[in-house]
Design an enzyme around this catalytic site. Structure first.
Site, PDB file in Angstrom:
ATOM      1  N   ASP A 125       6.431  -6.893  -3.094  1.00  0.00           N
ATOM      2  CA  ASP A 125       6.180  -5.456  -2.930  1.00  0.00           C
ATOM      3  C   ASP A 125       6.208  -4.814  -4.320  1.00  0.00           C
ATOM      4  OD1 ASP A 125       5.943  -2.852  -1.955  1.00  0.00           O
ATOM      5  OD2 ASP A 125       8.092  -2.652  -1.525  1.00  0.00           O
TER       6      ASP A 125
ATOM      7  N   THR B 229       7.580  -0.097   3.637  1.00  0.00           N
ATOM      8  CA  THR B 229       7.970  -0.037   5.060  1.00  0.00           C
ATOM      9  C   THR B 229       7.574  -1.351   5.744  1.00  0.00           C
ATOM     10  OG1 THR B 229       7.460   2.300   4.873  1.00  0.00           O
ATOM     11  CG2 THR B 229       7.943   1.477   7.074  1.00  0.00           C
TER      12      THR B 229
ATOM     13  N   GLU C 114       2.975   5.661  -1.388  1.00  0.00           N
ATOM     14  CA  GLU C 114       3.227   6.167  -0.033  1.00  0.00           C
ATOM     15  C   GLU C 114       2.264   5.641   1.031  1.00  0.00           C
ATOM     16  OE1 GLU C 114       4.747  10.400   0.484  1.00  0.00           O
ATOM     17  OE2 GLU C 114       4.155  10.423  -1.619  1.00  0.00           O
TER      18      GLU C 114
ATOM     19  N   ARG D  61      12.418   7.355   2.295  1.00  0.00           N
ATOM     20  CA  ARG D  61      11.355   7.264   1.298  1.00  0.00           C
ATOM     21  C   ARG D  61      11.947   7.061  -0.100  1.00  0.00           C
ATOM     22  NH1 ARG D  61       7.388   5.737  -1.478  1.00  0.00           N
ATOM     23  NH2 ARG D  61       6.518   7.201  -2.955  1.00  0.00           N
TER      24      ARG D  61
ATOM     25  N   GLN E 222       2.346   3.995  -7.215  1.00  0.00           N
ATOM     26  CA  GLN E 222       1.933   5.154  -8.004  1.00  0.00           C
ATOM     27  C   GLN E 222       1.323   4.696  -9.326  1.00  0.00           C
ATOM     28  OE1 GLN E 222       4.995   8.116  -8.249  1.00  0.00           O
ATOM     29  NE2 GLN E 222       4.864   8.552  -6.080  1.00  0.00           N
TER      30      GLN E 222
HETATM   31  N1  GTP Z   1       4.803   8.100  10.425  1.00  0.00           N
HETATM   32  C1  GTP Z   1       4.635   7.056   9.636  1.00  0.00           C
HETATM   33  N2  GTP Z   1       5.310   7.009   8.473  1.00  0.00           N
HETATM   34  C2  GTP Z   1       5.125   5.932   7.703  1.00  0.00           C
HETATM   35  C3  GTP Z   1       4.276   4.848   8.051  1.00  0.00           C
HETATM   36  N3  GTP Z   1       4.304   3.948   7.048  1.00  0.00           N
HETATM   37  C4  GTP Z   1       5.169   4.419   6.127  1.00  0.00           C
HETATM   38  N4  GTP Z   1       5.648   5.620   6.517  1.00  0.00           N
HETATM   39  C5  GTP Z   1       6.565   6.499   5.780  1.00  0.00           C
HETATM   40  O1  GTP Z   1       5.903   6.885   4.586  1.00  0.00           O
HETATM   41  C6  GTP Z   1       6.817   6.976   3.508  1.00  0.00           C
HETATM   42  C7  GTP Z   1       6.307   6.152   2.353  1.00  0.00           C
HETATM   43  O2  GTP Z   1       6.288   4.798   2.709  1.00  0.00           O
HETATM   44  P1  GTP Z   1       6.632   3.636   1.676  1.00  0.00           P
HETATM   45  O3  GTP Z   1       6.653   2.364   2.475  1.00  0.00           O
HETATM   46  O4  GTP Z   1       7.804   3.977   0.871  1.00  0.00           O
HETATM   47  O5  GTP Z   1       5.328   3.687   0.746  1.00  0.00           O
HETATM   48  P2  GTP Z   1       4.955   2.726  -0.465  1.00  0.00           P
HETATM   49  O6  GTP Z   1       3.531   2.306  -0.287  1.00  0.00           O
HETATM   50  O7  GTP Z   1       5.938   1.625  -0.586  1.00  0.00           O
HETATM   51  O8  GTP Z   1       5.066   3.722  -1.704  1.00  0.00           O
HETATM   52  P3  GTP Z   1       5.316   3.354  -3.257  1.00  0.00           P
HETATM   53  O9  GTP Z   1       6.543   2.521  -3.311  1.00  0.00           O
HETATM   54  O10 GTP Z   1       5.446   4.667  -3.954  1.00  0.00           O
HETATM   55  O11 GTP Z   1       4.094   2.627  -3.712  1.00  0.00           O
HETATM   56  C8  GTP Z   1       8.167   6.538   4.060  1.00  0.00           C
HETATM   57  O12 GTP Z   1       8.940   7.669   4.362  1.00  0.00           O
HETATM   58  C9  GTP Z   1       7.819   5.770   5.322  1.00  0.00           C
HETATM   59  O13 GTP Z   1       8.824   5.858   6.309  1.00  0.00           O
HETATM   60  C10 GTP Z   1       3.569   4.938   9.294  1.00  0.00           C
HETATM   61  O14 GTP Z   1       2.789   4.065   9.667  1.00  0.00           O
HETATM   62  N5  GTP Z   1       3.801   6.064  10.022  1.00  0.00           N
HETATM   63 MG    MG Z   2       7.259   1.166  -2.050  1.00  0.00          MG
END
Ligand code: GTP
Ligand code: MG
Length: 708
Positions: free
Chosen positions: A543, A380, A375, A515, A547
């Site tokens: 990417d 993103t 997360e 997400r 986790q």
């Molecule tokens: N408000 C806000 N939300 C964000 C930002 N970056 C990501 N998110 C939100 O945070 C959530 C998790 O983001 P992901 O990009 O899925 O995180 P990840 O690092 O890929 O997570 P994993 O795949 O589990 O490793 C999503 O709902 C995104 O929309 C940000 O800069 N601001």
């Molecule tokens: Mg991810």
């Protein structure tokens, strides 16, 4: 009927059982659907302490086809895959000792029984491999539970079957009824099935042996099995009634000479399932390549799970060579495979030649890795790069996010409702849900616990909105850092009616907010656009899942990395990990960043640290003091408002800088290290940031080439 000691099938069964037990598996039974359904399966033996479900290992479910029980179909795979996976081999309902009192007979029911079984044994995510009828089940599992199924292998399985295919099969078999082929009751019928299913002509098999097979392996629960054939939902129409799996990595494996489902079906299925599906055809095999050429079958599947998508797309010819050598070795032990050996050697040489070519062509491609904890925003950023420098999202891809977004809505409201009940135990006045909303809350909480969320209707959206507006839910949301409330909660809750529209197509914004935990590795290749033209650099961005249980896959990507984009969510300093609620997220990020910095293979790799989620941080830091996190415990606020927010950001940035220099050996300090303040949802900012990254890397290249 032959007595036990003269029955070849009974004697062979002892050997097969030993193979399963020798692979660390034991026979187990579970009751599902309020005891209506009994599912029998082979799974990691709980009595063997070193063989029990190993949390470090991924899980793999092997789903058998129509015919004898599971253990007869996967012997060669269980032995091969159990050192690498926690392997589960269920007997589908009405096979082996599995049964049900339910009137359901569809393959969708089989899929949901397997999903429930895996839930009951405590495995949240797994890969599946299904053959023939089992491939139908594997397909439905991947379609209905995209978040739980990591990768899917569909082997010899005409999921795209039409009504006409069924008739054509009967014609080929010269039979009238499908049960005469799939549930043979005479030696002649079994002979016919074997002729269609195997590529190699079997020498004449004595009738007593065929009768023994029919009696021991095909006679049990015939009536119910016929009902299963009648209950199939696939193949009922004149066009394939399947939906694509655009976001799922799927491997289709087929025997070149399959006469049950001819090879053209595999080619069509490969097109229908979407861009992440690939097809592998095994020569000189028919409907059961896993039995006819297990060595090649297993290695193809293994490389799909572990190596192939990395090897083919990066530079690691040595790993593939090892794999191919193993394939050669395994085959050459058996004289029957001599001919196939020659073919394989030719294939090997061809693959090596292509790798060499690709290696040359790839030398100028810069490899970028997105790393960071769960997360932190990696995916993103990845999506933004796709939008900015690639073709963006096609309508089918946007639509594939509908179920994800609806799942986000159900998960959010469940976490909030359950959370409010827990908080109300200590403070009823603030957190007790109003009486009129309790019933809605219970209903939504039950839906939120289901494996298959329903599509969001206007009525459900209205219920969710009513509950969301309850004062106790709002108070609970304000304590969201103590629960696992996703960051997209507010955004989706404020758009409920739009999301519930029957014609809803997610917007770009919706997709960026959605997400989905990443499992495995995804990659894109792109060239950033400069002021007037392309920058000239070609990047390949990877990417990965952040986790804990995903991180073991990272290591396969660590060779030849130009730069790491490490994402750290600034706003996580007062939150705990999704996977371990006793651990502060920022402390985890600190340890992870330190570990990555110390990896010997990153001696010359550039580090781009994205301090992300600044938008959430700037709001949060004024209410929740930074020093709640142990790493920041000496933080002293200096003022209020914007000034304080900047001060807090600079403090965190300094902490990461210190960590970088502490964790970087003195002879490596000349590697590039840059910190950027980011909000991954903000497209303009990501574009600007990436331009800076691109410039830095280009300058670095010129410097290394002695031109600067
Ligand atoms: N408000 C806000 N939300 C964000 C930002 N970056 C990501 N998110 C939100 O945070 C959530 C998790 O983001 P992901 O990009 O899925 O995180 P990840 O690092 O890929 O997570 P994993 O795949 O589990 O490793 C999503 O709902 C995104 O929309 C940000 O800069 N601001
Ligand atoms: Mg991810």
């Amino acid at each position: 009927m032959l007595p036990f000691f003269l029955s070849p099938v009974s004697l062979y069964a002892i050997y097969v059982r030993r193979c399963f037990a020798g692979s660390g598996l034991s026979q187990q039974t579970l009751q599902l659907d309020n005891d209506q359904t009994t599912l029998h399966f082979w799974g990691p033996n709980p009595k063997l302490s070193n063989q029990t479900q190993n949390p470090e290992k991924p899980s793999l479910v092997l789903i058998h086809g129509f015919g004898p029980a599971a253990m007869w179909q996967w012997r060669n795979q269980v032995q091969f895959f159990s050192p690498h996976f926690n392997v589960y081999v269920p007997n589908l309902v009405f096979f082996g000792n599995s049964t049900t009192g339910s009137p359901e007979r569809t393959e969708v029911f089989q899929a949901s029984s397997v999903a429930k079984m895996m839930e009951k044994v405590g495995v949240e995510r797994f890969s599946v491999m299904g053959t023939s009828y089992g491939g139908f089940v594997a397909y439905h599992l991947a379609r209905m539970w995209p978040e739980r199924v990591e990768k899917a292998v569909i082997a010899s399985s005409g999921v795209n079957m039409r009504r006409g295919d069924h008739e054509a099969l009967l014609k080929r078999a010269k039979l009238e009824k499908i049960e005469d082929l799939m549930l043979p009751s005479t030696a002649a019928q079994l002979n016919k099935l074997l002729t269609l299913a195997m590529a190699r002509r079997l020498d004449i098999i004595p009738d007593f042996f065929l009768s023994d097979i029919i009696h021991k392996l095909y006679s049990d629960k015939r009536k119910e099995k016929m009902e299963l054939l009648k209950g199939l939902t696939l193949g009922r129409e004149d066009t394939p009634n399947i939906s694509p799996l655009p976001n799922k990595e799927v491997l289709i494996v087929w025997g070149e000479k399959d006469q049950i489902f001819p090879l053209e079906m595999a080619t069509e299925l490969n097109e229908l399932l979407g861009p992440k599906t690939k097809l592998e055809v095994i020569k000189n095999t028919a409907h059961v390549p896993q039995v006819e050429n297990p060595a090649q079958f297993n290695n193809i599947v293994k490389s799909f799970f572990y190596i192939q998508h990395i090897v083919q797309k990066t530079r690691a010819p040595s790993m593939l060579s090892i794999l191919i050598e193993n394939m050669g070795l395994l085959c050459s032990r058996n004289k029957h495979y001599n001919e196939e050996d020659n073919e394989e050697n030719a294939q090997t040489a061809e693959i090596e030649r292509r790798i060499e070519q690709e290696t040359k062509a790839e030398k100028h491609i810069q490899k970028l890795l997105l790393l960071g904890a769960g997360e932190s925003g990696k995916s993103t950023i990845f999506k933004q790069i796709k939008l900015l420098f690639q073709t963006g999202f096609e309508e089918s891809e946007l639509k594939s996010y509908i179920s994800v977004i609806h799942a986000n809505v159900y998960q959010t409201i469940k976490v909030l409702y359950d959370g409010s009940k827990e908080l109300a135990q200590n403070d009823r006045e603030t957190f007790e849900i109003s009486i009129e909303n309790k019933e809605i809350g219970e209903k939504l909480s039950t839906i939120g616990s289901r494996l298959d969320y329903p599509r969001l209707t206007k009525e459900l959206a209205q219920d969710i909105e009513t509950l969301w507006k309850d004062a106790a839910i709002q108070e609970t949301c304000a304590r969201g850092n103590e629960l696992q409330v996703p960051d997209c909660a507010h955004y989706f809750m404020e758009n409920l009616q739009r999301l519930a529209d029957p014609d809803y197509v997610p917007t770009k914004e919706d997709v960026l907010h959605a997400r989905v935990r990443t499992t495995g590795v995804v990659e894109i290749q792109f060239s950033p656009v400069g002021e007037n033209k392309r920058s000239g650099e070609v990047y390949r961005l990877f990417d990965v899942g952040g986790q804990r249980n995903e991180r073991r896959k990272w290591i396969h990507l660590f060779e030849g990395v130009t730069a790491i984009i490490f994402c750290a969510a600034l706003s996580e300093y007062d939150q705990t990990l999704f996977e371990d609620e006793s651990k502060n997220r920022m402390m985890e990020t600190r340890e992870l960043f330190e570990w990555v910095l110390k990896q010997p293979c990153f001696e010359k790799t550039s580090f781009m640290l994205f301090l992300n989620k600044f938008d959430i941080f700037e709001k949060k830091v004024l209410n929740a003091p930074l020093n709640v996190c142990e790493w920041f415990k000496d933080y002293q606020p200096v003022s209020t408002g914007k000034q304080e927010m900047e001060h807090a950001y600079e403090y965190v940035k300094k902490k990461f800088e210190e960590l970088y220099f502490q964790s970087t050996a003195p002879d490596r300090v000349d590697r590039v290290f840059k910190i950027y303040k980011t909000t991954a949802l903000d497209q303009k900012l990501v574009k600007k940031t990436f331009k800076l990254v691109d410039e830095t890397l280009r300058r670095r290249n010129l410097f290394e080439a002695g031109l600067l």
